[in-house]
Motif scaffolding. Sequence first.
Motif, PDB file in Angstrom:
ATOM      1  N   ALA A  37      17.334   2.425   0.056  1.00 39.58           N
ATOM      2  CA  ALA A  37      17.043   3.802   0.468  1.00 39.58           C
ATOM      3  C   ALA A  37      18.323   4.484   0.955  1.00 39.58           C
ATOM      4  O   ALA A  37      18.566   5.655   0.677  1.00 39.58           O
ATOM      5  CB  ALA A  37      15.985   3.810   1.571  1.00 39.58           C
TER       6      ALA A  37
ATOM      7  N   THR B 186       0.823  -1.213   0.000  1.00 36.66           N
ATOM      8  CA  THR B 186       0.000   0.000   0.000  1.00 36.66           C
ATOM      9  C   THR B 186       0.857   1.264   0.000  1.00 36.66           C
ATOM     10  O   THR B 186       0.441   2.313   0.471  1.00 36.66           O
ATOM     11  CB  THR B 186      -0.947   0.023   1.218  1.00 36.66           C
ATOM     12  OG1 THR B 186      -0.161  -0.136   2.406  1.00 36.66           O
ATOM     13  CG2 THR B 186      -1.985  -1.083   1.162  1.00 36.66           C
ATOM     14  N   SER B 187       2.085   1.147  -0.479  1.00 36.05           N
ATOM     15  CA  SER B 187       2.978   2.296  -0.720  1.00 36.05           C
ATOM     16  C   SER B 187       3.558   2.930   0.537  1.00 36.05           C
ATOM     17  O   SER B 187       4.070   4.033   0.484  1.00 36.05           O
ATOM     18  CB  SER B 187       2.275   3.395  -1.540  1.00 36.05           C
ATOM     19  OG  SER B 187       1.553   2.845  -2.588  1.00 36.05           O
ATOM     20  N   GLN B 188       3.500   2.244   1.672  1.00 36.41           N
ATOM     21  CA  GLN B 188       3.965   2.851   2.909  1.00 36.41           C
ATOM     22  C   GLN B 188       5.345   2.371   3.387  1.00 36.41           C
ATOM     23  O   GLN B 188       6.081   3.152   3.934  1.00 36.41           O
ATOM     24  CB  GLN B 188       2.961   2.551   4.041  1.00 36.41           C
ATOM     25  CG  GLN B 188       2.026   3.687   4.360  1.00 36.41           C
ATOM     26  CD  GLN B 188       0.743   3.585   3.577  1.00 36.41           C
ATOM     27  OE1 GLN B 188       0.324   2.491   3.230  1.00 36.41           O
ATOM     28  NE2 GLN B 188       0.123   4.704   3.291  1.00 36.41           N
TER      29      GLN B 188
ATOM     30  N   VAL C 111      11.729  -0.961  -2.291  1.00 29.90           N
ATOM     31  CA  VAL C 111      12.485   0.116  -2.960  1.00 29.90           C
ATOM     32  C   VAL C 111      13.584  -0.445  -3.859  1.00 29.90           C
ATOM     33  O   VAL C 111      14.377  -1.298  -3.447  1.00 29.90           O
ATOM     34  CB  VAL C 111      13.087   1.101  -1.921  1.00 29.90           C
ATOM     35  CG1 VAL C 111      14.071   2.066  -2.590  1.00 29.90           C
ATOM     36  CG2 VAL C 111      11.976   1.888  -1.234  1.00 29.90           C
TER      37      VAL C 111
ATOM     38  N   GLU D 144      11.736   8.187   6.457  1.00 32.73           N
ATOM     39  CA  GLU D 144      10.280   8.354   6.538  1.00 32.73           C
ATOM     40  C   GLU D 144       9.513   7.253   5.791  1.00 32.73           C
ATOM     41  O   GLU D 144       8.484   6.779   6.252  1.00 32.73           O
ATOM     42  CB  GLU D 144       9.950   9.719   5.910  1.00 32.73           C
ATOM     43  CG  GLU D 144       8.527  10.169   6.047  1.00 32.73           C
ATOM     44  CD  GLU D 144       8.124  10.282   7.492  1.00 32.73           C
ATOM     45  OE1 GLU D 144       8.731  11.090   8.201  1.00 32.73           O
ATOM     46  OE2 GLU D 144       7.220   9.535   7.903  1.00 32.73           O
ATOM     47  N   GLY D 145      10.031   6.843   4.638  1.00 28.44           N
ATOM     48  CA  GLY D 145       9.293   5.893   3.802  1.00 28.44           C
ATOM     49  C   GLY D 145       9.726   4.448   3.976  1.00 28.44           C
ATOM     50  O   GLY D 145       9.408   3.604   3.130  1.00 28.44           O
ATOM     51  N   ASN D 146      10.443   4.132   5.041  1.00 28.61           N
ATOM     52  CA  ASN D 146      10.899   2.751   5.269  1.00 28.61           C
ATOM     53  C   ASN D 146      10.539   2.321   6.684  1.00 28.61           C
ATOM     54  O   ASN D 146      10.987   2.932   7.649  1.00 28.61           O
ATOM     55  CB  ASN D 146      12.414   2.638   5.064  1.00 28.61           C
ATOM     56  CG  ASN D 146      12.802   2.868   3.622  1.00 28.61           C
ATOM     57  OD1 ASN D 146      12.897   4.017   3.174  1.00 28.61           O
ATOM     58  ND2 ASN D 146      12.989   1.793   2.880  1.00 28.61           N
TER      59      ASN D 146
ATOM     60  N   ALA E 280      15.658   6.217  -6.005  1.00 29.98           N
ATOM     61  CA  ALA E 280      14.891   5.263  -5.209  1.00 29.98           C
ATOM     62  C   ALA E 280      13.402   5.426  -5.482  1.00 29.98           C
ATOM     63  O   ALA E 280      12.872   6.534  -5.447  1.00 29.98           O
ATOM     64  CB  ALA E 280      15.178   5.474  -3.725  1.00 29.98           C
ATOM     65  N   VAL E 281      12.757   4.303  -5.754  1.00 31.02           N
ATOM     66  CA  VAL E 281      11.350   4.303  -6.128  1.00 31.02           C
ATOM     67  C   VAL E 281      10.689   3.092  -5.479  1.00 31.02           C
ATOM     68  O   VAL E 281      11.334   2.051  -5.305  1.00 31.02           O
ATOM     69  CB  VAL E 281      11.265   4.232  -7.683  1.00 31.02           C
ATOM     70  CG1 VAL E 281       9.933   3.725  -8.156  1.00 31.02           C
ATOM     71  CG2 VAL E 281      11.611   5.573  -8.314  1.00 31.02           C
ATOM     72  N   LYS E 282       9.422   3.226  -5.093  1.00 32.18           N
ATOM     73  CA  LYS E 282       8.692   2.083  -4.549  1.00 32.18           C
ATOM     74  C   LYS E 282       8.170   1.238  -5.720  1.00 32.18           C
ATOM     75  O   LYS E 282       7.286   1.665  -6.452  1.00 32.18           O
ATOM     76  CB  LYS E 282       7.542   2.570  -3.664  1.00 32.18           C
ATOM     77  CG  LYS E 282       8.049   3.171  -2.355  1.00 32.18           C
ATOM     78  CD  LYS E 282       6.963   3.772  -1.508  1.00 32.18           C
ATOM     79  CE  LYS E 282       7.536   4.166  -0.145  1.00 32.18           C
ATOM     80  NZ  LYS E 282       6.596   4.972   0.647  1.00 32.18           N
TER      81      LYS E 282
ATOM     82  N   GLU F 158      15.099  10.973   6.566  1.00 27.61           N
ATOM     83  CA  GLU F 158      15.130  10.358   5.245  1.00 27.61           C
ATOM     84  C   GLU F 158      14.532   8.947   5.246  1.00 27.61           C
ATOM     85  O   GLU F 158      14.229   8.404   4.195  1.00 27.61           O
ATOM     86  CB  GLU F 158      16.576  10.303   4.731  1.00 27.61           C
ATOM     87  CG  GLU F 158      17.118  11.660   4.307  1.00 27.61           C
ATOM     88  CD  GLU F 158      16.538  12.109   2.971  1.00 27.61           C
ATOM     89  OE1 GLU F 158      16.350  11.261   2.098  1.00 27.61           O
ATOM     90  OE2 GLU F 158      16.262  13.310   2.820  1.00 27.61           O
TER      91      GLU F 158
END
Lengths: 265, 153
Positions: free
Chosen positions: B108, B42-44, B49, B130-132, B56-58, B128
């Motif tokens: 990441a 769900t992209s969280q 990555v 935040e998304g992992n 870096a992209v999901k 940085e």
Amino acid sequence: MYNTNYHRASSVKDAVATMGKSDDGKFVSGGQTLIPTMKQRLAAPSDLIDLRHVDSMKGIAVKGNQVTIGAGTTHAEVNASKELRKACPSICDLAGHIGDPHVRNMGTIGGSIANNDPAADYPAAMMALGAQIVTDKRTIDADDFFTGMFDTALEEDEIITSVTFTAPAKGAYSKFPNPASRYAMAGVFVSQGDSGVRVAVTGAGSDGVFRHGEMEAALASNWDSSAIAECNIDADDLLSDLHGDNSYRANLVKVMAKRAVEAAG
Amino acid sequence: MASISMTVNGKTVGGEVEDRTLLVEFIRENLRLTGTHVGCDTSQCGACVVHVDGKAVKSCTTLAAQANGCEITTIEGLASDDLHPMQQAFKDNHGLQCGFCTPGMIMAATDMVNRLGKNLDEKTIRAELEGNICRCTGYHNIVKSIQDGASKM
Ligand SMILES: Cc1cc2nc3c(=O)[nH]c(=O)nc-3n(C[C@H](O)[C@H](O)[C@H](O)COP(=O)(O)OP(=O)(O)OC[C@H]3O[C@@H](n4cnc5c(N)ncnc54)[C@H](O)[C@@H]3O)c2cc1C
Ligand code: FES
Ligand code: FES
């Protein structure tokens, strides 16, 4: 995700033509909103028309205090632009606090504005900067563009190509992020410039982003965070959800507005 | 169906996939590179990555067709004969417990160094990340690993 047909557009014209031939197509830019929505089966476009390779929609141009940002410019690029930071640091800082680094590498300003999520950051910037949203058909003032939650003045086959604005003398954005999603629980963008004072609020309004006339008037007569103290933020117009009720948000809006004025200096 | 071709870890790969195929599905199921994980879908969480054209992209939030023609690096593409310095740093600093989040953390982290340089302070690293998401470690040793790995890259 339901199946779809992917097309990579080479130009705005090509994208519009492909859209014209599709049953129920949708444009995709970074996909950071649309793809999660499709995975949840909340959207099922017959065709996806990818705008990420349209060169004319990319890049940032600053001439004096006139700023143009291509709709396909990513949040990471807006955050990192030295030229833009000189003219309008507030929008660079805003972009650097959207989601996380990976989302910022894909997500675009055009996609964010077209989506008009009530908790998204860019709509507040567009309103507070008095920006103009440029499409393949016309130019729309930000004040007329955001027409309600997830709703804009865009037609189905209309493409945002860029946004333009005059960098204000002073401006700042202050956001109280939801600790889980990082979207704004309340975010306030303030600006002071040739076109006066503008205060735009995101994350809190039950009808999406809005300007707050009373705070604008108070700050126009005294550009100081204390000027907002007596302003009334009407909780009836604000969102209540499991993250916070409307009276909590009304207080947050005032706190964010004060912080933004202080940050703008 | 989409006919796609891309460079993954230096090798040209391709195939016919449904247009809705996610990049992570293509990487895991078609290429059998299962180091890239799906934690949330769900992209969280950032377990998925990878680097697309150096960024870096999901990969759970990108279609394989969107990555057509791109250069991809996955966790399998980092090491040469020895572990990559960032991988070694996670090993040396006990930067993992179950290891599920680790490929995404390392991708990441290397992206972080590419953008921000080798001297990363704790505050920057935490912001940085935040998304992992990591369910095990409490992040302390991940932060330590990234600081150590960055200085050796
Ligand atoms: C984990 C996560 C955290 C996030 N956190 C935040 C946050 O804190 N703040 C925030 O503001 N956002 C946040 N976002 C959303 C993110 O900013 C998206 O990038 C953005 O909302 C949409 O941009 P996009 O380019 O990805 O658009 P897409 O997902 O590609 O498209 C979104 C919509 O806009 C339409 N569209 C796209 N481009 C155009 C165009 N040029 N013209 C007309 N229509 C177009 C599409 O058809 C679609 O309906 C987050 C997303 C994720 C996954
Ligand atoms: S699996 Fe992609 S972000 Fe969690
Ligand atoms: S080590 Fe288990 S999720 Fe991070």
